[in-house]
Design an enzyme around this catalytic site. Structure first.
Site, PDB file in Angstrom:
ATOM      1  N   TYR A  76       0.868  -1.227  -0.328  1.00 30.67           N
ATOM      2  CA  TYR A  76       0.075   0.066  -0.131  1.00 30.67           C
ATOM      3  C   TYR A  76       0.731   0.908  -0.269  1.00 30.67           C
ATOM      4  O   TYR A  76       0.245   2.315  -1.070  1.00 30.67           O
ATOM      5  CB  TYR A  76      -1.242   0.137   1.123  1.00 30.67           C
ATOM      6  N   HIS A 356       0.071  12.422  -7.161  1.00 32.49           N
ATOM      7  CA  HIS A 356      -0.274  10.967  -5.758  1.00 32.49           C
ATOM      8  C   HIS A 356       0.819  10.258  -5.242  1.00 32.49           C
ATOM      9  O   HIS A 356       0.492   8.993  -5.023  1.00 32.49           O
ATOM     10  CB  HIS A 356      -1.318  10.648  -6.093  1.00 32.49           C
ATOM     11  N   ARG A 359       0.557   7.198  -7.442  1.00 33.81           N
ATOM     12  CA  ARG A 359      -0.086   6.051  -6.917  1.00 33.81           C
ATOM     13  C   ARG A 359      -1.920   6.188  -7.866  1.00 33.81           C
ATOM     14  O   ARG A 359      -2.127   4.766  -7.658  1.00 33.81           O
ATOM     15  CB  ARG A 359      -0.357   6.557  -5.536  1.00 33.81           C
TER      16      ARG A 359
END
Length: 457
Positions: A76, A356, A359
């Site tokens: 993640y 981002h 991402r």
């Protein structure tokens, strides 16, 4: 065995930022600044065989964090969209620009401080919002908030936080004193307008200095590292604490449960489903035993996934914010000069030039390259922050030279959090600030205000 320990800390009289903020230190002819203070302390500790617990070089920091983090956490935090080309573009854009130092200038005193929305902060660095930080450390947002408060720099509370914004704000107040530690709030625009208003109102009451509306995540990007292990933190109740602590969201959940009362739930029972239910129940307000018997934790996750973001978001929606909040409003995710120009025309207070962290869109422009094109268009008419790809103090210097007023730091503080919790997050960012201080001085400058395009080749 070589002993390691954290270096610095706001409570320590030798902490670099504490020294910088001290009037005595600033006025003293022997004041060294945060960079020299920090490196000298590390070298002094080295005499006794002690090394910093948080590596000062990003590659070493990342490597150490990967060893400490779970597979889900690493996927993640470290993962990007597609093949990761945008993450590579972020670093390539920094590498293309070179600093040109000047010599024989008195740089014995240096000032890193900047003013953002009426508040003077000790360095042009903010802790970026990162969702689901409990994957990395159980204290998550609260620990990050405390780290930022110790350094005196802002923390942008994540809309996808693992602690209510009120808890994070209170943690900052405990460290720095009521209202002394700056924080902002990141808003993901929900499909429910009452929820949007509720989150904004809570941000105001928590003492936020600004509202940062994230525009580039109206849908999740294609993230293979998460997809290949079937891991979306929010689907397990991780990173939705801003929602489950919100009265409007809770009403929506209860309405959903009432509407489904009596209906037969079609749920496949597997060990994975059981573990996910336990995860949801642990994170939902209330006692675990009661939550395991209640439909609300599962309904909360389903509700979040249904309404958390809005792909139809438009400039017309942004225009409504002037009547909905008194806070300065920044738009995060701006990469095109025309969008920056529109933000100026609409009277926004700032933008965050960001992809981002690579991402969302694979093969997108590097944020620093976008900044170089955007800054002349904005021409100082609103506040400009640079996000994505910042790994060290020299990167901050380059961003300032190309027109940013400040930068946000994401993965470095998460890696520090993984290694040392609150102290680790603080140390990782303090290292970046220390390197910035030395870079400013070694470039022949005495303040970040002197860093301009002329400082680069």
């Amino acid at each position: 065995m070589t002993e390691t320990k954290p270096t610095g800390g706001a409570a320590d009289s030798q902490d670099p930022l504490a020294a910088q903020d001290s009037p005595t230190a600033q006025d003293s002819p022997t004041a060294q600044g945060p960079g020299r203070e920090r490196q000298n302390r590390i070298y002094r500790d080295g005499v006794f065989g002690r090394r910093p617990a948080i590596p000062t070089h990003f590659a070493a920091l990342e490597k150490a964090a990967r060893r400490r983090m779970s597979r889900r956490a690493w996927a993640y935090v470290a993962g990007g969209a597609g093949a990761g080309a945008t993450m590579e573009a972020n670093r390539a854009s920094f590498d293309r620009h070179r600093i040109v130092p000047r010599v024989l200038r008195d740089v014995s005193r240096r000032d890193l401080s900047v003013e953002l929305f009426g508040r003077r902060i000790p360095a042009p660095v903010l802790f970026a919002p990162v969702g689901a930080a409990e994957l990395v450390h159980p204290e998550a947002d609260v620990a990050i908030a405390q780290a930022a408060a110790e350094l005196g720099v802002p923390y942008i509370f994540s809309n996808q936080g693992c602690a209510p914004m009120e808890d994070a704000a209170a943690a900052m107040d405990r460290v720095a004193g009521a209202g002394a530690a700056p924080h902002w709030f990141q808003l993901y625009w929900s499909t429910d307008e009452e929820l949007v208003d509720s989150l904004i109102g809570r941000a105001e009451r928590s003492g936020a200095d600004a509202l940062v509306v994230t525009l580039d995540t109206t849908m999740l990007g294609w993230r293979p590292r998460d997809l290949d292990i079937g891991s979306l933190p929010f689907a397990r109740g991780e990173g939705i604490a801003q929602y489950t602590s919100d009265p409007r969201f809770v009403r929506i959940v209860k309405d959903r449960v009432r509407a489904a009362a009596g209906a037969k739930a079609d749920v496949e029972v597997t060990w994975g489903a059981v573990r996910s239910l336990i995860s949801m129940s642990r994170r939902y307000p209330g006692a675990l035993a009661a939550n395991l018997r209640s439909p609300e934790p599962r309904a909360a996750v389903e509700t979040f996934l249904d309404i958390y973001s809005r792909p139809s978001l438009s400039w017309a929606d942004i225009a409504t914010l002037r009547d909905r909040t008194r806070l300065p409003v920044l738009l995060k995710g701006v990469l095109h000069p025309d969008d920056a120009r529109r933000a100026v025309d609409e009277g926004l207070d700032g933008i965050v030039v960001s992809n981002h962290g690579g991402r969302q869109v694979d093969g997108a422009i590097g944020s620093l390259d976008a900044l170089e094109a955007i800054a002349p268009v904005v021409d100082g008419r609103l506040t400009v922050l640079l996000d994505s790809g910042v790994r060290g103090g020299a990167d901050v210097f380059k961003a300032l030279a190309l027109g940013a007023d400040a930068v946000t730091v994401g993965r470095p503080h998460l890696y520090g959090l993984a290694l040392g919790g609150r102290d680790g997050a603080r140390e990782a960012v303090a290292n970046i600030i220390a390197e910035l201080d030395l870079t400013v001085g070694l470039a022949g400058l005495t303040s970040v205000g002197e860093v301009t395009r002329d400082s680069l080749s």
